[in-house]
Write a protein that holds these residues in place. Sequence first.
Motif, PDB file in Angstrom:
ATOM      1  N   UNK A 127       0.877  -1.126   0.513  1.00  0.00           N
ATOM      2  CA  UNK A 127       0.109   0.170  -0.089  1.00  0.00           C
ATOM      3  C   UNK A 127       0.486   1.461  -0.091  1.00  0.00           C
ATOM      4  N   UNK A 128       2.182   1.155   1.047  1.00  0.00           N
ATOM      5  CA  UNK A 128       2.747   2.279   0.908  1.00  0.00           C
ATOM      6  C   UNK A 128       3.462   2.721  -0.108  1.00  0.00           C
ATOM      7  N   UNK A 169     -11.559  -4.202  -1.388  1.00  0.00           N
ATOM      8  CA  UNK A 169     -10.744  -3.576  -0.001  1.00  0.00           C
ATOM      9  C   UNK A 169      -9.578  -2.491  -0.788  1.00  0.00           C
ATOM     10  N   UNK A 170      -9.097  -3.304  -1.468  1.00  0.00           N
ATOM     11  CA  UNK A 170      -7.977  -2.767  -2.025  1.00  0.00           C
ATOM     12  C   UNK A 170      -8.047  -2.500  -3.531  1.00  0.00           C
ATOM     13  N   UNK A 171      -8.795  -2.300  -4.564  1.00  0.00           N
ATOM     14  CA  UNK A 171      -9.350  -2.238  -5.628  1.00  0.00           C
ATOM     15  C   UNK A 171      -8.346  -0.934  -5.242  1.00  0.00           C
ATOM     16  N   UNK A 173      -6.333   1.044  -4.271  1.00  0.00           N
ATOM     17  CA  UNK A 173      -5.092   0.694  -3.983  1.00  0.00           C
ATOM     18  C   UNK A 173      -4.042   0.315  -4.721  1.00  0.00           C
ATOM     19  N   UNK A 174      -4.132   0.512  -6.115  1.00  0.00           N
ATOM     20  CA  UNK A 174      -3.351  -0.239  -7.179  1.00  0.00           C
ATOM     21  C   UNK A 174      -3.033  -1.261  -6.805  1.00  0.00           C
ATOM     22  N   UNK A 175      -4.049  -1.889  -5.927  1.00  0.00           N
ATOM     23  CA  UNK A 175      -3.228  -3.816  -5.753  1.00  0.00           C
ATOM     24  C   UNK A 175      -4.093  -4.724  -6.120  1.00  0.00           C
ATOM     25  N   UNK A 176      -3.108  -5.653  -6.786  1.00  0.00           N
ATOM     26  CA  UNK A 176      -4.357  -6.518  -7.459  1.00  0.00           C
ATOM     27  C   UNK A 176      -4.587  -7.845  -6.661  1.00  0.00           C
ATOM     28  N   UNK A 177      -5.048  -8.700  -6.780  1.00  0.00           N
ATOM     29  CA  UNK A 177      -5.288 -10.053  -5.728  1.00  0.00           C
ATOM     30  C   UNK A 177      -5.528 -10.991  -6.578  1.00  0.00           C
ATOM     31  N   UNK A 178      -5.386 -11.936  -7.548  1.00  0.00           N
ATOM     32  CA  UNK A 178      -6.122 -12.743  -7.848  1.00  0.00           C
ATOM     33  C   UNK A 178      -5.626 -14.417  -7.459  1.00  0.00           C
TER      34      UNK A 178
END
Length: 263
Positions: A127-128, A169-171, A173-178
């Motif tokens: 996230x940082x 929740x992190x969509x 924040x440019x975090x991809x979850x697969x």
Amino acid sequence: MNFHNKTVWITGASSGIGKELAIQFSHLGANIILSARSTDKLKQLCDQLPPGQHKVIPLDLSQPEQVLEYVTTNMADIGKVDILINNSGVSQRSLFLENDFAVYRQLMEVNYFGLIALTKAVLPSMVVQGSGSVVSISSVAGKVGSKFRTGYSGSKYAVVGFMDCLRAEVADKNIHCLTICPGSIKTAIAHNSLNEYGVAQNKAEESIENGMDVTAAVKQMISAIAKRKDEVVVGEGISGWAPTIKRFFPGFFNRMTAKKNYR
Ligand SMILES: NC(=O)c1ccc[n+]([C@@H]2O[C@H](COP(=O)([O-])OP(=O)(O)OC[C@H]3O[C@@H](n4cnc5c(N)ncnc54)[C@H](OP(=O)(O)O)[C@@H]3O)[C@@H](O)[C@H]2O)c1
């Protein structure tokens, strides 16, 4: 997506899918962090990888609180992680009526709580840095149920649910979850599957021996990561089609699984 110089942290890198992920990602120029319990196997693999800034971090995911504390404390030294692959897992081949209750906790500790602990320790740094991929290996058993897997399937359904919520929740924040749901892949998973007493059954199974080649399976997994997919099924034959059959023909699917002994 170019993986050159990216850092990929892979749990369960001592065997099967995790080991092959380490090999293929390192050949794509990535730096690998290898985790599992078998330190000797991890070190041996680390030495065989093409040159890179690879390292071994032994972890026992059946101790999630220790994992959370250790990794959180050491994240500054561990450094930037671009892709976390929660691959460690243990399966089960035993009937509900015969299982010790402790087997359920054993499966959940490694397959679910261990995965959450490591994700909780690593995600804040993603996230940082404003980027990252969290990849969790669930299973086709996380999409459909069949005999002998009440604990394993429960833990893998839980992973699917966790990942769906985390993605939401992190969509922003440019975090991809697969979430990857493999069908039968030829690895040591059958040998390592727990029996009703929570001990590895230590025997081969036809469905796994005839399963998809692990090299081909991992190629599909890496392609899904590169394409930033949300969820993929990787498998051949009935093990790959099972989620689709259940979705469109649930009654038929449930009758079929009640009759068959898929091991
Ligand atoms: N092969 C299949 O057909 C299939 C199908 C669906 C899903 N999957 C999933 O794919 C993942 C990889 O399985 P695989 O087929 O490669 O099986 P595998 O060859 O048995 O490898 C399992 C890996 O998990 C690690 N592991 C087990 N317990 C651990 C613990 N307490 N702490 C840390 N690491 C632990 C093992 O390392 P150590 O023993 O060294 O700790 C090993 O590296 C698992 O999550 C599995 O559920 C596999």
